[in-house]
Design a protein around this motif. Structure first.
Motif, PDB file in Angstrom:
ATOM      1  N   HIS A  58      74.066 -40.843 -15.383  1.00 23.31           N
ATOM      2  CA  HIS A  58      73.274 -42.062 -15.203  1.00 23.31           C
ATOM      3  C   HIS A  58      74.168 -43.293 -15.300  1.00 23.31           C
ATOM      4  CE1 HIS A  58      70.324 -45.215 -16.842  1.00 23.31           C
ATOM      5  NE2 HIS A  58      70.204 -45.169 -15.527  1.00 23.31           N
ATOM      6  N   CYS A  59      74.124 -44.119 -14.275  1.00 21.36           N
ATOM      7  CA  CYS A  59      74.991 -45.298 -14.214  1.00 21.36           C
ATOM      8  C   CYS A  59      74.384 -46.472 -14.974  1.00 21.36           C
ATOM      9  CB  CYS A  59      75.231 -45.687 -12.756  1.00 21.36           C
ATOM     10  SG  CYS A  59      76.415 -47.020 -12.556  1.00 21.36           S
ATOM     11  N   SER A  60      75.131 -47.013 -15.894  1.00 22.07           N
ATOM     12  CA  SER A  60      74.846 -48.229 -16.665  1.00 22.07           C
ATOM     13  C   SER A  60      73.868 -48.034 -17.815  1.00 22.07           C
ATOM     14  CB  SER A  60      74.347 -49.373 -15.756  1.00 22.07           C
ATOM     15  OG  SER A  60      72.995 -49.224 -15.386  1.00 22.07           O
ATOM     16  N   GLY A  61      73.413 -46.815 -18.039  1.00 23.96           N
ATOM     17  CA  GLY A  61      72.471 -46.559 -19.119  1.00 23.96           C
ATOM     18  C   GLY A  61      73.160 -46.278 -20.443  1.00 23.96           C
ATOM     19  N   PHE A  62      72.350 -45.950 -21.465  1.00 18.74           N
ATOM     20  CA  PHE A  62      72.928 -45.684 -22.789  1.00 18.74           C
ATOM     21  C   PHE A  62      72.336 -44.446 -23.455  1.00 18.74           C
ATOM     22  CE2 PHE A  62      69.548 -48.882 -23.194  1.00 18.74           C
ATOM     23  CZ  PHE A  62      68.698 -48.282 -24.106  1.00 18.74           C
ATOM     24  N   LYS A  63      71.459 -43.715 -22.756  1.00 18.04           N
ATOM     25  CA  LYS A  63      70.876 -42.512 -23.329  1.00 18.04           C
ATOM     26  C   LYS A  63      71.562 -41.270 -22.765  1.00 18.04           C
ATOM     27  CE  LYS A  63      66.266 -44.494 -24.126  1.00 18.04           C
ATOM     28  NZ  LYS A  63      64.810 -44.359 -23.856  1.00 18.04           N
ATOM     29  N   THR A  64      71.967 -40.377 -23.647  1.00 17.92           N
ATOM     30  CA  THR A  64      72.648 -39.155 -23.225  1.00 17.92           C
ATOM     31  C   THR A  64      71.892 -37.926 -23.729  1.00 17.92           C
ATOM     32  OG1 THR A  64      74.053 -39.110 -25.196  1.00 17.92           O
ATOM     33  CG2 THR A  64      74.900 -40.293 -23.268  1.00 17.92           C
ATOM     34  N   ALA A  65      72.294 -36.759 -23.249  1.00 20.23           N
ATOM     35  CA  ALA A  65      71.787 -35.469 -23.704  1.00 20.23           C
ATOM     36  C   ALA A  65      72.882 -34.452 -23.403  1.00 20.23           C
ATOM     37  CB  ALA A  65      70.487 -35.115 -22.976  1.00 20.23           C
ATOM     38  N   LYS A  66      72.628 -33.192 -23.724  1.00 18.58           N
ATOM     39  CA  LYS A  66      73.649 -32.176 -23.506  1.00 18.58           C
ATOM     40  C   LYS A  66      74.066 -32.107 -22.043  1.00 18.58           C
ATOM     41  CE  LYS A  66      74.789 -27.350 -24.476  1.00 18.58           C
ATOM     42  NZ  LYS A  66      74.309 -26.055 -25.031  1.00 18.58           N
ATOM     43  N   ASN A  67      73.090 -32.294 -21.137  1.00 16.33           N
ATOM     44  CA  ASN A  67      73.385 -32.232 -19.703  1.00 16.33           C
ATOM     45  C   ASN A  67      73.252 -33.604 -19.030  1.00 16.33           C
ATOM     46  OD1 ASN A  67      70.564 -32.108 -20.095  1.00 16.33           O
ATOM     47  ND2 ASN A  67      70.251 -31.204 -18.073  1.00 16.33           N
ATOM     48  N   VAL A  68      73.315 -34.669 -19.849  1.00 16.77           N
ATOM     49  CA  VAL A  68      73.234 -36.033 -19.315  1.00 16.77           C
ATOM     50  C   VAL A  68      74.371 -36.873 -19.885  1.00 16.77           C
ATOM     51  CG1 VAL A  68      71.865 -38.141 -19.098  1.00 16.77           C
ATOM     52  CG2 VAL A  68      70.717 -35.913 -19.144  1.00 16.77           C
ATOM     53  N   GLY A  69      75.139 -37.484 -18.998  1.00 16.46           N
ATOM     54  CA  GLY A  69      76.166 -38.427 -19.410  1.00 16.46           C
ATOM     55  C   GLY A  69      75.894 -39.779 -18.773  1.00 16.46           C
ATOM     56  N   THR A  70      76.494 -40.820 -19.316  1.00 15.58           N
ATOM     57  CA  THR A  70      76.371 -42.143 -18.711  1.00 15.58           C
ATOM     58  C   THR A  70      77.746 -42.612 -18.258  1.00 15.58           C
ATOM     59  OG1 THR A  70      76.690 -43.344 -20.792  1.00 15.58           O
ATOM     60  CG2 THR A  70      74.431 -42.715 -20.199  1.00 15.58           C
ATOM     61  N   TYR A  71      77.747 -43.522 -17.300  1.00 11.90           N
ATOM     62  CA  TYR A  71      79.028 -44.053 -16.818  1.00 11.90           C
ATOM     63  C   TYR A  71      78.859 -45.484 -16.354  1.00 11.90           C
ATOM     64  CZ  TYR A  71      77.349 -43.088 -12.021  1.00 11.90           C
ATOM     65  OH  TYR A  71      76.632 -43.067 -10.841  1.00 11.90           O
ATOM     66  N   PHE A  72      79.898 -46.257 -16.541  1.00 11.21           N
ATOM     67  CA  PHE A  72      79.912 -47.639 -16.090  1.00 11.21           C
ATOM     68  C   PHE A  72      81.354 -48.123 -16.122  1.00 11.21           C
ATOM     69  CE2 PHE A  72      78.129 -52.118 -16.259  1.00 11.21           C
ATOM     70  CZ  PHE A  72      77.515 -52.019 -15.026  1.00 11.21           C
ATOM     71  N   GLY A  73      81.552 -49.336 -15.643  1.00 14.47           N
ATOM     72  CA  GLY A  73      82.882 -49.934 -15.674  1.00 14.47           C
ATOM     73  C   GLY A  73      82.820 -51.267 -16.393  1.00 14.47           C
ATOM     74  N   ARG A  74      83.931 -51.699 -16.932  1.00 12.25           N
ATOM     75  CA  ARG A  74      83.981 -52.968 -17.654  1.00 12.25           C
ATOM     76  C   ARG A  74      84.085 -54.122 -16.660  1.00 12.25           C
ATOM     77  NH1 ARG A  74      84.680 -52.009 -23.168  1.00 12.25           N
ATOM     78  NH2 ARG A  74      85.149 -49.831 -23.622  1.00 12.25           N
ATOM     79  N   MET A  75      82.989 -54.282 -15.926  1.00 10.39           N
ATOM     80  CA  MET A  75      82.943 -55.313 -14.896  1.00 10.39           C
ATOM     81  C   MET A  75      83.107 -56.711 -15.472  1.00 10.39           C
ATOM     82  SD  MET A  75      82.869 -56.209 -11.820  1.00 10.39           S
ATOM     83  CE  MET A  75      82.485 -54.799 -10.778  1.00 10.39           C
ATOM     84  N   TYR A  76      82.796 -56.861 -16.755  1.00  9.00           N
ATOM     85  CA  TYR A  76      82.955 -58.175 -17.363  1.00  9.00           C
ATOM     86  C   TYR A  76      84.405 -58.663 -17.280  1.00  9.00           C
ATOM     87  CZ  TYR A  76      84.705 -55.685 -21.529  1.00  9.00           C
ATOM     88  OH  TYR A  76      85.425 -54.904 -22.390  1.00  9.00           O
ATOM     89  N   GLN A  77      85.357 -57.734 -17.202  1.00  9.10           N
ATOM     90  CA  GLN A  77      86.763 -58.129 -17.076  1.00  9.10           C
ATOM     91  C   GLN A  77      87.019 -58.799 -15.730  1.00  9.10           C
ATOM     92  OE1 GLN A  77      88.596 -54.271 -17.829  1.00  9.10           O
ATOM     93  NE2 GLN A  77      88.767 -54.689 -20.027  1.00  9.10           N
ATOM     94  N   ALA A  78      86.510 -58.199 -14.671  1.00  9.38           N
ATOM     95  CA  ALA A  78      86.657 -58.803 -13.342  1.00  9.38           C
ATOM     96  C   ALA A  78      85.808 -60.069 -13.237  1.00  9.38           C
ATOM     97  CB  ALA A  78      86.258 -57.797 -12.266  1.00  9.38           C
ATOM     98  N   ARG A  79      84.666 -60.088 -13.897  1.00  7.46           N
ATOM     99  CA  ARG A  79      83.823 -61.290 -13.909  1.00  7.46           C
ATOM    100  C   ARG A  79      84.598 -62.479 -14.490  1.00  7.46           C
ATOM    101  NH1 ARG A  79      79.092 -61.136 -10.926  1.00  7.46           N
ATOM    102  NH2 ARG A  79      77.863 -59.275 -11.371  1.00  7.46           N
TER     103      ARG A  79
END
Length: 371
Positions: A129-150
């Motif tokens: 799941h992109c940009s989220g914060f909830k995980t599970a055994k078969n769920v991961g989250t991912y995002f990038g530190r876009m604030y750096q480019a901002r």
């Protein structure tokens, strides 16, 4: 005599057929032995909040999906576009899992709770799941530190503005968007302390007309540079029509407003998708909250417009180097909020947890965050 010859011919024909069958059988057995193991392609699906032709967020993810397919030929990808962040997302996620997709990338914040529900029903499917914060055994989250480019794009805007008023067309008042506005403002203020950033919320991700109108309202209010957290180039086109400048987002949008766009934060999801799918295939993947940095090239800046000075480029390059080397990061104190209260003390660095829960604006931002 004729009867004996006829029996002889029948016997020869029978022997020929037996030999033919044996040869064919051996050939089929050899082909089966030579068939590569795991020839069936791994099915990977993506769901997008907007159309793939939005030139922004969904387009960037779909470019990465295509990159994944080229890099890993044994992977078969599919996508569903323009899926609202509501109950329909649960239906789409369920259908994709039932169709045999073993990896599903859900690429918008509002899909979070639906991903969790569907993942419980399909424990053999891996969900990212992109940009989220909830995980599970078969769920991961991912995002990038876009604030750096901002932040870096803020430097460009801060150097370009003549009236010290910058407009920001913002999507929804969620931590991701608030974080970007704050980073951008800090970057602009680092080279121009007199800058103010006016925020207008559209409560849309993809609505070209609404987002363009929001930019027009900011231009009418005196902004001479327009930044944005939207999925369409509408705000950039509004800036160009007024003879002003813009900081785009998601992808290189220069072709939509070549006379306006200075640069813009951009996403590069492809390498992450390849690495993640490989890890799942190799059975080395574990659920995590991935937040990639500029050093990993998941975020960067689009090429500069011809109007950006060499002096500005040099300032950005120097700051980018300190970020990439992890010598400094954007939310390092002292930082104060709109009311002048110190939120991050001098020398302190904001934690990832606090950044992911951002619910206040830095000094210099004109706007409110609805709860």
């Amino acid at each position: 005599m004729k009867s004996r010859k006829k029996k002889y011919h029948v016997l020869l024909l029978a022997m020929f057929l037996i030999v033919a069958v044996l040869v064919t059988g051996c050939g089929n057995q050899k082909a089966a032995e030579n068939k590569p193991a795991g020839q069936e392609k791994l099915k990977v699906a993506f769901i997008y909040v907007g159309p793939v032709g939005d030139a922004g967020w969904s387009y960037a993810h779909d470019q990465a999906r295509q990159y994944l397919g080229k890099e890993l030929p044994n992977v078969e990808t599919t996508f569903v576009e323009a899926v609202p962040e509501g109950a329909d997302a649960e239906r789409v996620l369920t259908e994709l899992a039932m169709k045999g997709n073993k990896i599903i990338f859900a690429t918008s914040f509002g899909y979070m709770d639906y991903v969790q529900k569907v993942a419980q029903k399909f424990p053999d499917v891996t969900f990212l799941h992109c940009s989220g914060f909830k995980t599970a055994k078969n769920v991961g989250t991912y995002f990038g530190r876009m604030y750096q480019a901002r932040y870096l794009s803020g430097i460009v805007a801060g150097k370009q503005t003549q009236g010290n008023v910058i407009g920001y067309v913002a999507a929804f008042p969620i931590p991701e968007v608030v974080r970007g506005i704050n980073a951008f403002t800090l970057g602009a203020q680092s080279v121009n302390p007199n800058v103010t950033v006016k925020v207008v919320w559209t409560n849309t991700w993809y609505n070209p007309a609404t987002e363009k109108d929001a930019a027009k309202s900011l231009l009418d209010a005196g902004a001479d540079v327009i930044a944005m957290h939207q999925d369409t180039p509408g705000p950039m086109q509004a800036a160009e029509e007024k003879g002003k400048f813009g900081i785009s987002y998601n992808t290189d949008m220069h072709s939509f407003a070549p006379k306006a766009i200075l640069t813009g934060p951009v996403w590069n999801w492809g390498p992450y998708y390849v690495k993640t799918v490989k890890a799942i295939m190799d059975k080395t993947w574990k659920s995590e909250q991935y937040w990639g940095s500029m050093a990993e090239n998941i975020v960067d800046l689009a090429p500069y417009g011809a109007m950006v000075s060499e002096d500005t480029k040099a300032l950005v390059a120097k700051k980018k180097e300190s970020i990439v080397k992890n010598e400094w990061d954007v939310f390092t104190g002292p930082i104060v909020d709109q009311q002048g209260q110190v939120k991050i003390a001098e020398g302190q660095k904001m934690s990832d947890k606090d950044m992911l829960e951002f619910n206040w604006f830095v000094k210099g931002v004109e706007g409110t965050i609805s709860k």
